[in-house]
Design a protein around this motif. Structure first.
Motif, short mmCIF file in Angstrom:
data_model
loop_
_atom_site.label_atom_id
_atom_site.label_comp_id
_atom_site.label_asym_id
_atom_site.label_seq_id
_atom_site.Cartn_x
_atom_site.Cartn_y
_atom_site.Cartn_z
N ALA A 164 38.42 10.12 35.65
CA ALA A 164 37.29 9.99 36.57
C ALA A 164 36.32 11.13 36.33
CB ALA A 164 37.78 10.03 38.02
N THR B 54 29.72 8.79 40.44
CA THR B 54 31.10 8.81 39.98
C THR B 54 31.37 7.67 39.00
OG1 THR B 54 31.82 7.48 41.87
CG2 THR B 54 31.95 9.87 42.10
N TYR C 210 34.99 5.77 36.89
CA TYR C 210 36.44 5.72 36.83
C TYR C 210 36.91 4.89 35.64
CZ TYR C 210 36.20 7.35 41.64
OH TYR C 210 35.93 8.08 42.78
N LYS D 197 40.64 2.54 38.87
CA LYS D 197 39.58 2.17 39.82
C LYS D 197 40.18 1.45 41.01
CE LYS D 197 34.80 0.65 39.53
NZ LYS D 197 33.74 0.08 38.66
N THR E 16 40.25 8.47 43.77
CA THR E 16 38.92 8.87 44.23
C THR E 16 38.65 10.31 43.82
OG1 THR E 16 39.07 7.40 46.15
CG2 THR E 16 37.38 9.11 46.19
N ILE E 17 37.55 10.52 43.12
CA ILE E 17 37.13 11.86 42.73
C ILE E 17 36.08 12.36 43.72
CG2 ILE E 17 35.31 11.05 41.15
CD1 ILE E 17 36.05 13.42 39.31
N LEU F 198 41.01 15.11 43.18
CA LEU F 198 41.34 13.76 42.75
C LEU F 198 42.41 13.23 43.70
CD1 LEU F 198 40.78 11.54 40.61
CD2 LEU F 198 42.84 12.34 39.44
#
Length: 115
Positions: free
Chosen positions: A49, A57, A59, A64, A68-69, A80
């Motif tokens: 990511a 952002t 991924y 995906k 979540t970054i 992360l």
């Protein structure tokens, strides 16, 4: 120069969650993009990511919807959040910062997902 220190790895069961952190220091103002990469045994390092200074952002297809970054600029920390972990997510995870064409890397943190 930019220094990166990851934390938060560990052992988790399939379906579990972990949150990785990456504390940045040094010439942070130079950073354009930050990201997370991972490398499993016998495999090449791959992008997981990325996040830009404008908070855009991206991924890898394999994560995906599960990962979540994010970043906290006040704390100079990249995160992360990893949910619904699978055994194939097992790898050493590396924090990366790109600044004016130069890449900086953390030391890596091990994530192991047991089946």
């Amino acid at each position: 120069q930019v220094q990166l220190v990851e934390s938060g790895g560990g052992l988790v069961q399939t379906g579990g969650s972990l949150r990785l952190s990456c504390a940045a220091s040094g010439s942070i103002f130079m950073i354009n993009v930050m990201g997370w990469y991972r490398q499993a045994p016998g495999k090449q390092r791959e992008l997981v990511a990325v996040i830009s200074t404008g908070d855009s952002t991206g991924y890898a297809a394999s994560v995906k919807g599960r990962f979540t970054i994010s970043r906290d600029n006040a704390k100079d920390t990249l995160y992360l959040q990893m949910n619904s972990l699978k055994p194939e997510d097992t790898a050493v995870y590396y924090c990366n910062a790109r600044a004016y064409g130069d890449d900086y890397w953390g030391q890596g943190t091990q994530v192991t997902v047991s089946s």
